[in-house]
Scaffold this motif. Structure first.
Motif, PDB file in Angstrom:
ATOM      1  N   ASP A  64       0.891  -1.154   0.000  1.00 53.63           N
ATOM      2  CA  ASP A  64       0.000   0.000   0.000  1.00 53.63           C
ATOM      3  C   ASP A  64       0.934   1.211   0.000  1.00 53.63           C
ATOM      4  N   ARG A  65       0.983   1.917  -1.104  1.00 58.41           N
ATOM      5  CA  ARG A  65       1.990   2.962  -1.304  1.00 58.41           C
ATOM      6  C   ARG A  65       1.981   4.012  -0.195  1.00 58.41           C
ATOM      7  N   LEU A  66       0.812   4.535   0.154  1.00 59.99           N
ATOM      8  CA  LEU A  66       0.740   5.612   1.133  1.00 59.99           C
ATOM      9  C   LEU A  66       1.198   5.155   2.515  1.00 59.99           C
ATOM     10  N   GLN A  67       0.851   3.923   2.874  1.00 61.73           N
ATOM     11  CA  GLN A  67       1.259   3.426   4.184  1.00 61.73           C
ATOM     12  C   GLN A  67       2.781   3.298   4.270  1.00 61.73           C
ATOM     13  N   VAL A  68       3.386   2.778   3.217  1.00 62.17           N
ATOM     14  CA  VAL A  68       4.845   2.609   3.236  1.00 62.17           C
ATOM     15  C   VAL A  68       5.545   3.968   3.143  1.00 62.17           C
ATOM     16  N   GLU A  69       4.961   4.902   2.394  1.00 62.82           N
ATOM     17  CA  GLU A  69       5.510   6.259   2.378  1.00 62.82           C
ATOM     18  C   GLU A  69       5.537   6.842   3.785  1.00 62.82           C
ATOM     19  N   GLN A  70       4.471   6.595   4.553  1.00 62.96           N
ATOM     20  CA  GLN A  70       4.424   7.121   5.911  1.00 62.96           C
ATOM     21  C   GLN A  70       5.473   6.475   6.807  1.00 62.96           C
ATOM     22  N   VAL A  71       5.703   5.181   6.620  1.00 64.18           N
ATOM     23  CA  VAL A  71       6.750   4.501   7.391  1.00 64.18           C
ATOM     24  C   VAL A  71       8.107   5.140   7.098  1.00 64.18           C
ATOM     25  N   LEU A  72       8.412   5.317   5.817  1.00 64.42           N
ATOM     26  CA  LEU A  72       9.699   5.897   5.440  1.00 64.42           C
ATOM     27  C   LEU A  72       9.805   7.361   5.873  1.00 64.42           C
ATOM     28  N   THR A  73       8.712   8.101   5.744  1.00 62.03           N
ATOM     29  CA  THR A  73       8.716   9.491   6.190  1.00 62.03           C
ATOM     30  C   THR A  73       9.053   9.567   7.672  1.00 62.03           C
ATOM     31  N   ASN A  74       8.455   8.679   8.471  1.00 61.61           N
ATOM     32  CA  ASN A  74       8.729   8.645   9.907  1.00 61.61           C
ATOM     33  C   ASN A  74      10.207   8.371  10.171  1.00 61.61           C
ATOM     34  N   LEU A  75      10.776   7.408   9.456  1.00 60.50           N
ATOM     35  CA  LEU A  75      12.194   7.080   9.641  1.00 60.50           C
ATOM     36  C   LEU A  75      13.088   8.240   9.218  1.00 60.50           C
ATOM     37  N   PHE A  76      12.731   8.922   8.120  1.00 60.88           N
ATOM     38  CA  PHE A  76      13.530  10.055   7.654  1.00 60.88           C
ATOM     39  C   PHE A  76      13.459  11.221   8.643  1.00 60.88           C
ATOM     40  N   VAL A  77      12.267  11.490   9.171  1.00 58.55           N
ATOM     41  CA  VAL A  77      12.121  12.558  10.161  1.00 58.55           C
ATOM     42  C   VAL A  77      12.971  12.254  11.387  1.00 58.55           C
ATOM     43  N   ASN A  78      12.892  11.016  11.873  1.00 56.30           N
ATOM     44  CA  ASN A  78      13.697  10.630  13.038  1.00 56.30           C
ATOM     45  C   ASN A  78      15.187  10.809  12.766  1.00 56.30           C
ATOM     46  N   ALA A  79      15.610  10.429  11.562  1.00 58.33           N
ATOM     47  CA  ALA A  79      17.026  10.521  11.213  1.00 58.33           C
ATOM     48  C   ALA A  79      17.484  11.983  11.185  1.00 58.33           C
ATOM     49  N   VAL A  80      16.696  12.843  10.543  1.00 56.26           N
ATOM     50  CA  VAL A  80      17.069  14.259  10.452  1.00 56.26           C
ATOM     51  C   VAL A  80      17.117  14.886  11.840  1.00 56.26           C
ATOM     52  N   GLN A  81      16.121  14.585  12.669  1.00 56.00           N
ATOM     53  CA  GLN A  81      16.098  15.137  14.027  1.00 56.00           C
ATOM     54  C   GLN A  81      17.281  14.638  14.854  1.00 56.00           C
ATOM     55  N   ALA A  82      17.671  13.392  14.636  1.00 54.59           N
ATOM     56  CA  ALA A  82      18.803  12.833  15.393  1.00 54.59           C
ATOM     57  C   ALA A  82      20.109  13.516  15.043  1.00 54.59           C
ATOM     58  N   MET A  83      20.195  14.101  13.853  1.00 55.29           N
ATOM     59  CA  MET A  83      21.440  14.735  13.410  1.00 55.29           C
ATOM     60  C   MET A  83      21.528  16.221  13.747  1.00 55.29           C
ATOM     61  N   GLU A  84      20.519  16.749  14.429  1.00 59.71           N
ATOM     62  CA  GLU A  84      20.565  18.156  14.815  1.00 59.71           C
ATOM     63  C   GLU A  84      21.797  18.412  15.697  1.00 59.71           C
ATOM     64  N   GLY A  85      22.595  19.378  15.322  1.00 63.58           N
ATOM     65  CA  GLY A  85      23.791  19.698  16.098  1.00 63.58           C
ATOM     66  C   GLY A  85      25.011  18.889  15.709  1.00 63.58           C
ATOM     67  N   SER A  86      24.849  17.909  14.813  1.00 66.28           N
ATOM     68  CA  SER A  86      25.999  17.099  14.386  1.00 66.28           C
ATOM     69  C   SER A  86      26.801  17.835  13.313  1.00 66.28           C
ATOM     70  N   ALA A  87      28.106  17.720  13.371  1.00 70.02           N
ATOM     71  CA  ALA A  87      28.962  18.352  12.365  1.00 70.02           C
ATOM     72  C   ALA A  87      28.745  17.708  11.000  1.00 70.02           C
ATOM     73  N   LEU A  88      28.607  16.386  11.006  1.00 69.72           N
ATOM     74  CA  LEU A  88      28.327  15.643   9.774  1.00 69.72           C
ATOM     75  C   LEU A  88      26.853  15.290   9.744  1.00 69.72           C
TER      76      LEU A  88
END
Length: 243
Positions: A134-158
């Protein structure tokens, strides 16, 4: 009766307070879906009306028109997600069809404006991989993972987000890796527990719902064990299309 999508992700040992919160959420969910759908539908209408007016004016409006159209696309997507979530909450079943995985990943990235602040590295095993989802459901899963990843890198040099895929005849694995501080050993076993969160404003439902959606597709979602000096890595598998 506990909400099906969350009950599947609920550990047996979770305490009664957690179950009480799930029951309260179950009661609120239909109302929330109904109430949120209406303003989103109206917002999509007004955004389209704005876009029509800008098209009529012609010159000097390209950038604004592009942003409005992106906002409209995301609003319409939110409406479809709510409809799909309602059906999933009721049945717990997924109706999948062959979808281009690269297109799903690109759409999920587009839903996270903060991705523009990081270096995104793609490493696909094949540019033409299709998965049955189901395209929309999997998009939401990936969106959640991408958001978590970006937030985890706040303040990181790399600040690097790496998305890679590995494909077999039966399943396709997607690996999402960030360059943040990584996962803590003492939280690893609780990541998918409903209401567990390390974010001050987090609800602690995102990953548990993501895992339930992935498992409903016949796949798996899991993190790599922490490695000192490396960021967090999440893996998910989805059925590969045979067509």
């Amino acid at each position: 009766m506990v909400c099906p999508i969350l009950d599947k992700a609920l550990p047996r040992e979770i305490h009664s307070e957690g179950r009480g919160r799930l029951r309260a959420l179950e009661t609120l969910t239909p109302t929330l879906i109904h109430e949120v759908s209406q303003p989103l539908t109206a917002a999509a209408y007004y955004l389209e009306a704005c876009a029509v007016q800008l098209r009529r004016r012609g010159t000097g409006t390209d950038e604004m028109l592009s942003m409005i159209e992106r906002a409209q696309e995301q609003t319409v997507k939110a409406i479809e997600i709510i409809k799909g979530m309602r059906n999933f909450l009721i049945s717990g079943e997924v109706v999948g069809r062959p979808e281009a995985l690269r297109g799903i990943i690109d759409s999920a990235l587009a839903a996270v404006p903060e991705v523009s602040t990081v270096n995104v590295v793609h490493a696909y095993s094949s540019a033409s991989t299709h998965v049955v989802v189901d395209r929309l459901q999997v998009e939401q899963v990936l969106t959640n993972l991408f958001v978590n990843a970006v937030q985890a890198m706040e303040g990181s040099a790399l600040r690097r987000l790496t998305i890679s895929t590995r494909e077999t005849a039966r399943e396709t694995q997607i690996v999402v890796e960030d360059s943040g501080p990584g996962l803590a050993d003492d939280t690893l076993g609780r990541l998918f527990e409903p209401f567990f969160t390390t974010k001050p404003q987090g609800m602690g439902l995102g990953l548990s719902i993501c895992r339930t959606i992935v498992e409903a597709h016949g796949g798996r979602l899991w993190p790599n064990r922490p490695v000192k000096g490396r960021g967090a890595t999440f893996n998910l598998t989805l059925p590969t299309s045979q067509d």
